[in-house]
Enzyme design. Structure first.
Site, PDB file in Angstrom:
ATOM      1  N   GLU A  91       1.152 -28.447  36.643  1.00 45.59           N
ATOM      2  CA  GLU A  91       1.642 -27.639  37.753  1.00 45.59           C
ATOM      3  C   GLU A  91       0.588 -26.709  38.351  1.00 45.59           C
ATOM      4  O   GLU A  91       0.598 -26.449  39.546  1.00 45.59           O
ATOM      5  CB  GLU A  91       2.841 -26.795  37.285  1.00 45.59           C
ATOM      6  CG  GLU A  91       4.099 -27.585  37.002  1.00 45.59           C
ATOM      7  CD  GLU A  91       4.785 -28.050  38.278  1.00 45.59           C
ATOM      8  OE1 GLU A  91       4.342 -27.652  39.371  1.00 45.59           O
ATOM      9  OE2 GLU A  91       5.760 -28.822  38.182  1.00 45.59           O
ATOM     10  N   SER A 352      50.086 -16.289  -5.688  1.00 44.94           N
ATOM     11  CA  SER A 352      49.697 -15.787  -7.008  1.00 44.94           C
ATOM     12  C   SER A 352      48.280 -15.237  -7.061  1.00 44.94           C
ATOM     13  O   SER A 352      47.787 -14.942  -8.152  1.00 44.94           O
ATOM     14  CB  SER A 352      49.828 -16.914  -8.043  1.00 44.94           C
ATOM     15  OG  SER A 352      51.158 -17.356  -8.153  1.00 44.94           O
TER      16      SER A 352
END
Length: 705
Positions: A91, A352
């Site tokens: 680029e 329990s």
């Protein structure tokens, strides 16, 4: 007055220079003022996705911006350097040296434009100019727009370093759809962070921002591949990458599907964002790998659960209180199972699972010892008549056996002795207040699930067993300043160790992996909730299974439904098992014969106990009856489902002998599961602890439906 024309040439040159300098100075001042008056909108471009990360900074979940974009923050050191080098080479190869505008590139682009009859062959935009276009997008590509980009590029270069410019570009560049930035693109197209990219992947990410919609891999894979290969060819011509690697990368197929963004710990992440909406980065105590593996386990388990059933899991470090994983449902988006509800925080009946704390208080008060005998037979506590889960009774058993078998009557006898209010007080020391029925004083039923508690609170209580009786308040990072250390112990160290030692010897559920953990299960009244909580010397894992609407689910239980998931969860978490705490100094472990007379049997309120007359009768097999023909379902994995054998009378432990061969290990339960080798006639014999036996002959049929 002497005119300028009459001045000597030297003086005219000097005055002209001064005038030029003045004009330049005025121009620079004007430019500077204009620059300050009309700065580039950098701050507006910094709106990012909120990200939720684990304790090591790994991404758990992200949220889109207000405009609906995935725009994740990025640091250069977290991006593959080969990709960055390729991006700059393709680029803007003079990016590190120019001042925002590359005159050489602009001249080249202009000459190519003239030479090709006005057709654009290459652009002259630098990365800084592209960034200017990203932060201030404009329709059309006019000369005026290009000049404006150049001006903005000069402004940006005045304010930011090259690395800052590159970082902002990698944050804002478009990669198709609502993906902005290299992190979002890498996660969506490759399923991972951009720290390490394959050559073909890096080339695709370089190509996408130039025309993100036309080159979207999920919509136009052929166009994406062509653009990627064009980047690779230029890298080859530039001599940056060997030809052999270029050829191999060019042959790689482009992934034509978009992957979902990370979505771990959805319930916890949602809560963190709701409570801290101004923070862009939310750090949790969770561990990415552990969270991911437990969520996978939840998803796999969902396929085996009946419709509308959900599950929840909480894994905590018992030494610090930090939650390492929290799974609130089978799946956040599983609407059929109410997946959006975080069941780790829902208040349900614990069955329990509070019994260990009752036993711990009895040990702490020295009214009982693990080897103390206690009566498990029908009892009436002022109109309250508890029954065991299997509706049978064991007679006289030790407290060790009673806790391991989760017998209800012995637990209620102990709770009556230590007092329900005292149990509640100790649970409050663990930072937990039970949800009691409205308007009622705490009764004996709280020991069997007659109160409400969340899974998170239950796990918090169980951290006491990894800390010599002192619980740690759980924290997950949602409240970053939440306290962790609780001032008072739930149990003293010796009582806590005794309970942990008893639970560590409970057999693993059938088919579960054998791992060194202690655990307790629970099933709420009406089969609405199945629980299992386990721990080693450091980690505590809690599991809940049930329907979010609290409807009954016949057949679920803590031991059959939740416990296998607990064991799989410990294995799947992949954490190194921690040794259980050492026996406390001064604690004497005695056999029943070594106990003082007062501790050998437990009776009402600590008085002498009475042995059950059930032990005086010989055992009998009440199911299956003699000569029965029993149909068992064939499992998908092969073999038959187990046959449940029910007993009456006798004295444990009981041993099952099938066709002359002892199976399983002795059990004190009056229900025994036996899995036949196949169909056919079988003789089943049960022998009790006193050598008395009972037998039946049955015929097993297999049903493959």
């Amino acid at each position: 007055m002497t005119s300028l024309s009459r001045l000597r040439p030297g003086r005219r040159f000097c005055l002209a220079g001064l005038a030029g300098f003045a004009i330049a100075a005025v121009a620079l001042i004007a430019i500077d003022r204009a620059d300050r008056a009309y700065p580039p909108p950098l701050d507006a471009a910094r709106e990012l996705s909120t990200e939720v990360v684990d304790r090591d900074g790994l991404l758990l979940r992200a949220f889109t911006t207000a405009e609906g974009f995935w725009r994740l923050p990025v640091r250069l050191e977290d991006v593959d350097p080969d990709y960055i080098n390729m991006l700059i080479a393709y680029e803007d190869r003079r990016f590190r040296s120019h001042f925002g505008i590359d005159p050489v590139a602009i001249a080249r682009a202009f000459m190519q434009l003239v030479a090709n009859g006005g057709r654009v062959v290459s652009g002259g935009s630098t990365i800084t100019m592209q960034l200017a276009r990203l932060i201030e997008p404009r329709a059309g590509r006019t000369v005026l727009a290009k000049l404006r980009q150049m001006a903005r590029a000069l402004q940006i270069e005045r304010r930011l370093s090259k690395d800052e410019i590159l970082t902002l570009y990698l944050t804002l560049a478009p990669y198709g759809g609502n993906l902005e930035g290299v992190r979002a693109a890498s996660l969506a197209w490759f399923g991972r962070e951009p720290a390490k990219l394959a050559l073909a992947e890096a080339a695709l990410l370089v190509a996408l921002p130039q025309s993100p919609e036309a080159r979207r891999p999920d919509r136009n894979p052929a166009e994406a591949e062509t653009a990627r290969n064009r980047v690779l060819e230029r890298m080859q011509r530039a001599g940056l990458i060997p030809e052999s690697e270029i050829a191999r990368a060019s042959r790689s197929a482009v992934n034509s599907g978009r992957l979902p963004m990370p979505d771990l710990a959805a319930h916890t992440a949602e809560q963190a964002q709701a409570l801290r909406p101004q923070e862009q980065r939310l750090s949790l105590t969770l561990m990415h790998g552990v969270q991911s593996r437990l969520e996978e386990l939840a998803l796999e388990t969902a396929s085996r659960l009946p419709p509308k059933l959900s599950l929840a899991m909480v894994l905590a470090d018992g030494k610090t209180g930090e939650i390492l994983a929290s799974v609130g449902s089978t799946g956040y988006h599983d609407a059929g199972r109410s997946g959006a509800i975080d069941m780790t925080r829902a208040v349900r009946s614990p069955g329990s699972t509070l019994k260990p704390f009752i036993y711990g208080l009895a040990f702490e008060d020295a009214i009982a010892d693990p080897e103390t005998l206690i009566d498990d037979s029908p009892a009436d506590f002022a109109g309250y008549r508890p029954r065991n889960f299997d509706r049978g009774y064991m007679g006289e058993v030790s407290l060790r056996e009673a806790l391991q078998m989760s017998l209800n009557v012995p637990a209620v006898r102990l709770l009556e002795a230590v007092g329900p209010q005292r149990l509640l007080s100790r649970l409050k020391r663990g930072g937990v207040t039970l949800d009691l029925p409205p308007g009622g004083a705490p009764g004996l039923a709280i020991g069997l699930g007659g109160a409400g508690i969340s899974l998170r609170d239950l796990v918090q209580l169980y951290t006491a067993f990894a800390n010599e009786g002192r619980a740690h308040a759980l924290r997950d990072g949602v409240y970053p300043l939440a306290p962790t250390r609780l001032p008072h112990p739930v149990l003293d160290g010796k009582a806590s160790w005794r309970v942990g030692e008893i639970l560590s010897d409970v057999a693993a559920p059938q088919g579960a992996p054998r791992i060194p953990i202690a655990y307790k299960t629970g099933t709420s009244y009406g089969y609405r909730d199945a629980w299992a909580v386990g721990f080693d010397g450091r980690h505590v894992l809690g599991v809940w299974v049930g329907r979010p609407d609290a409807s009954p689910v016949p057949g679920i239980s803590g031991i059959a439904t939740a416990a296998p998931l607990l064991f799989d969860g410990f294995v799947r978490a992949g954490l190194k098992a921690a040794d259980f705490p050492h026996r406390p100094d001064g604690l004497v472990v005695r056999t029943r014969g070594q106990l003082p007379f007062a501790l050998r049997k437990f009776g009402p309120r600590g008085g002498p106990g009475l042995a059950s007359s059930a032990r005086d009768s010989a055992p009998s097999i009440v199911y299956p009856p003699e000569g029965a023909r029993v149909v068992l379902r064939e499992r998908n994995s092969g073999g038959l489902s187990p046959l449940v054998i029910k007993l009456q009378g006798g004295a444990g432990p009981y041993r099952l002998i099938a066709n002359g061969i002892p199976v399983e290990r002795p059990s004190r339960r009056k229900t025994i599961n036996w899995t036949p080798d196949g169909a056919g006639a079988s003789t089943l014999t049960v022998m009790d602890g006193q050598g008395r036996a009972a037998s039946v002959n049955v015929f097993i049929d297999a049903d493959g439906f």
